[in-house]
Design a protein around this motif. Sequence first.
Motif, PDB file in Angstrom:
ATOM      1  N   LYS A 126       7.937  24.484  -5.691  1.00 54.07           N
ATOM      2  CA  LYS A 126       6.497  24.506  -5.451  1.00 54.07           C
ATOM      3  C   LYS A 126       5.828  23.252  -6.002  1.00 54.07           C
ATOM      4  N   LYS A 127       6.227  22.855  -7.209  1.00 54.72           N
ATOM      5  CA  LYS A 127       5.637  21.664  -7.824  1.00 54.72           C
ATOM      6  C   LYS A 127       5.995  20.413  -7.039  1.00 54.72           C
ATOM      7  N   MET A 128       7.253  20.337  -6.594  1.00 51.15           N
ATOM      8  CA  MET A 128       7.697  19.165  -5.846  1.00 51.15           C
ATOM      9  C   MET A 128       6.987  19.055  -4.503  1.00 51.15           C
ATOM     10  N   MET A 129       6.766  20.192  -3.845  1.00 52.59           N
ATOM     11  CA  MET A 129       6.085  20.181  -2.547  1.00 52.59           C
ATOM     12  C   MET A 129       4.628  19.757  -2.702  1.00 52.59           C
ATOM     13  N   ALA A 130       3.969  20.261  -3.749  1.00 53.26           N
ATOM     14  CA  ALA A 130       2.574  19.893  -3.995  1.00 53.26           C
ATOM     15  C   ALA A 130       2.466  18.407  -4.325  1.00 53.26           C
ATOM     16  N   TYR A 131       3.402  17.938  -5.125  1.00 56.90           N
ATOM     17  CA  TYR A 131       3.413  16.514  -5.508  1.00 56.90           C
ATOM     18  C   TYR A 131       3.644  15.646  -4.279  1.00 56.90           C
ATOM     19  N   ALA A 132       4.605  16.050  -3.423  1.00 55.69           N
ATOM     20  CA  ALA A 132       4.942  15.264  -2.237  1.00 55.69           C
ATOM     21  C   ALA A 132       3.767  15.183  -1.273  1.00 55.69           C
ATOM     22  N   GLU A 133       3.013  16.257  -1.138  1.00 62.14           N
ATOM     23  CA  GLU A 133       1.858  16.268  -0.237  1.00 62.14           C
ATOM     24  C   GLU A 133       0.820  15.232  -0.662  1.00 62.14           C
ATOM     25  N   GLU A 134       0.609  15.109  -1.964  1.00 59.09           N
ATOM     26  CA  GLU A 134      -0.348  14.125  -2.474  1.00 59.09           C
ATOM     27  C   GLU A 134       0.230  12.713  -2.385  1.00 59.09           C
ATOM     28  N   GLN A 135       1.519  12.582  -2.698  1.00 63.09           N
ATOM     29  CA  GLN A 135       2.130  11.262  -2.727  1.00 63.09           C
ATOM     30  C   GLN A 135       2.236  10.639  -1.345  1.00 63.09           C
ATOM     31  N   ILE A 136       2.480  11.454  -0.315  1.00 67.85           N
ATOM     32  CA  ILE A 136       2.638  10.889   1.028  1.00 67.85           C
ATOM     33  C   ILE A 136       1.327  10.277   1.518  1.00 67.85           C
ATOM     34  N   LYS A 137       0.208  10.787   1.035  1.00 64.49           N
ATOM     35  CA  LYS A 137      -1.084  10.188   1.377  1.00 64.49           C
ATOM     36  C   LYS A 137      -1.212   8.805   0.746  1.00 64.49           C
ATOM     37  N   LYS A 138      -0.787   8.704  -0.506  1.00 61.11           N
ATOM     38  CA  LYS A 138      -0.835   7.408  -1.189  1.00 61.11           C
ATOM     39  C   LYS A 138       0.131   6.418  -0.537  1.00 61.11           C
ATOM     40  N   ASP A 139       1.324   6.922  -0.201  1.00 62.63           N
ATOM     41  CA  ASP A 139       2.321   6.058   0.431  1.00 62.63           C
ATOM     42  C   ASP A 139       1.836   5.546   1.783  1.00 62.63           C
ATOM     43  N   ASP A 140       1.115   6.388   2.513  1.00 65.02           N
ATOM     44  CA  ASP A 140       0.647   5.987   3.835  1.00 65.02           C
ATOM     45  C   ASP A 140      -0.317   4.802   3.735  1.00 65.02           C
ATOM     46  N   VAL A 141      -1.152   4.812   2.729  1.00 69.07           N
ATOM     47  CA  VAL A 141      -2.071   3.689   2.510  1.00 69.07           C
ATOM     48  C   VAL A 141      -1.281   2.420   2.208  1.00 69.07           C
ATOM     49  N   ILE A 142      -0.247   2.566   1.365  1.00 72.12           N
ATOM     50  CA  ILE A 142       0.593   1.418   0.993  1.00 72.12           C
ATOM     51  C   ILE A 142       1.330   0.872   2.215  1.00 72.12           C
ATOM     52  N   LEU A 143       1.876   1.764   3.036  1.00 69.76           N
ATOM     53  CA  LEU A 143       2.631   1.335   4.209  1.00 69.76           C
ATOM     54  C   LEU A 143       1.729   0.683   5.258  1.00 69.76           C
ATOM     55  N   GLN A 144       0.537   1.233   5.451  1.00 69.86           N
ATOM     56  CA  GLN A 144      -0.389   0.616   6.401  1.00 69.86           C
ATOM     57  C   GLN A 144      -0.779  -0.784   5.948  1.00 69.86           C
ATOM     58  N   ASP A 145      -0.986  -0.950   4.660  1.00 67.20           N
ATOM     59  CA  ASP A 145      -1.321  -2.271   4.112  1.00 67.20           C
ATOM     60  C   ASP A 145      -0.153  -3.238   4.307  1.00 67.20           C
ATOM     61  N   TYR A 146       1.076  -2.734   4.102  1.00 62.73           N
ATOM     62  CA  TYR A 146       2.272  -3.562   4.279  1.00 62.73           C
ATOM     63  C   TYR A 146       2.412  -3.998   5.738  1.00 62.73           C
ATOM     64  N   ILE A 147       2.173  -3.081   6.648  1.00 62.35           N
ATOM     65  CA  ILE A 147       2.260  -3.380   8.082  1.00 62.35           C
ATOM     66  C   ILE A 147       1.237  -4.442   8.477  1.00 62.35           C
ATOM     67  N   LYS A 148       0.024  -4.322   7.955  1.00 58.43           N
ATOM     68  CA  LYS A 148      -1.040  -5.274   8.272  1.00 58.43           C
ATOM     69  C   LYS A 148      -0.716  -6.660   7.725  1.00 58.43           C
ATOM     70  N   LYS A 149      -0.260  -6.716   6.462  1.00 57.99           N
ATOM     71  CA  LYS A 149       0.032  -8.009   5.830  1.00 57.99           C
ATOM     72  C   LYS A 149       1.209  -8.711   6.499  1.00 57.99           C
ATOM     73  N   ASN A 150       2.146  -7.946   7.053  1.00 58.65           N
ATOM     74  CA  ASN A 150       3.334  -8.529   7.672  1.00 58.65           C
ATOM     75  C   ASN A 150       3.234  -8.612   9.190  1.00 58.65           C
ATOM     76  N   ASN A 151       2.048  -8.333   9.728  1.00 58.23           N
ATOM     77  CA  ASN A 151       1.789  -8.445  11.167  1.00 58.23           C
ATOM     78  C   ASN A 151       2.824  -7.693  12.004  1.00 58.23           C
ATOM     79  N   LEU A 152       3.099  -6.465  11.616  1.00 64.16           N
ATOM     80  CA  LEU A 152       4.076  -5.643  12.317  1.00 64.16           C
ATOM     81  C   LEU A 152       3.373  -4.744  13.343  1.00 64.16           C
TER      82      LEU A 152
END
Length: 325
Positions: free
Chosen positions: A185-211
């Motif tokens: 339960k703790k891992m699932m709750a943590y993952a739900e929050e973390q994937i939102k943070k990761d998505d911001v990081i990945l979108q920024d990476y995609i933009k900076k690398n013109n992908l």
Amino acid sequence: MLLQRNFLSLALAAGVMSLASCTKGGGDFAKTPSGIEYKVFKNEGGKYSGREVAATGDETYKSRLGKILALNVEYRTYKDSILFNSRKQQGLPMRIELQDVKVKGGIEEAIAMLQPGDSAIFRFNVDTIFAKSFKQPVPPFMKPKAGKDAKAEPAFMTMYVKADKLQTREEATADQQKQMEEQQKKMMAYAEEQIKKDDVILQDYIKKNNLTAKKDPSGIYYVVTKPGTGAAPKQGQTVSVLYKGSLLDGKVFDSSEKMGNKPIEFPLGVGQVIPGWDKGIALLNKGTKATLLIPSSLAYGQRGAGQDIPADAPLRFDVELVDVK
């Protein structure tokens, strides 16, 4: 790095690290006739004090035979580097059924010296412990190299232990199931929050690398750099993949090149690789070259992997789906 692996199968809890810091270098080690060096401590009101153990072992051990002991353990190399920390890597204590000690000089004998609530430090000669307890050759990094004019000093593996609960098999099974459910339960709750943070990081990476990337519903981004002409793999089929794995800062942590440019083979969708690979490779046709950008929850999560992959690290994999069988 990709395959899920269990290295050493004992567990770590919070008291171990405090024990390691407060007792390091304090007092001399006692030594068993079999060669184990040890310090055993009893917990009295939250404070540790030394507890003597007879050379022949703990006389009360026989009363615990057949019971299940929960252990919290950390292993360190002769350089004092952490080899295994299962509070981070497993999250649950290991439960061991206590039996007559048949092998002297290994972990089995060390555990028999402990009473519930004890903490301890054990030092083992690496040649002895790997032969008697792990039944495998000593990894090269566990032993110092000899100098030009001298032999290498004997190498030791240190084990910090906290003995927790002593239970019947039924009690241990119920307790373990409860802990696993709570952890999930703790891992699932943590993952739900973390994937939102990761998505911001990945979108920024995609933009900076013109992908030009597409996003899968799972949260993976993928960029096809060379389309394939073959069929897409199905769950259970064996796929062959060439790959290079890196952090988003460009640091490479694993690759087919390190393995002699041989593709890794695995059955797709059955959990033998990280979830991001099971999902990402399924998006590709045979012959496709692509870049997979994987959020941490579909990679190695909040525990990371070894010293190369930090906790909560989104990853990049440049892959080629060589074959589908």
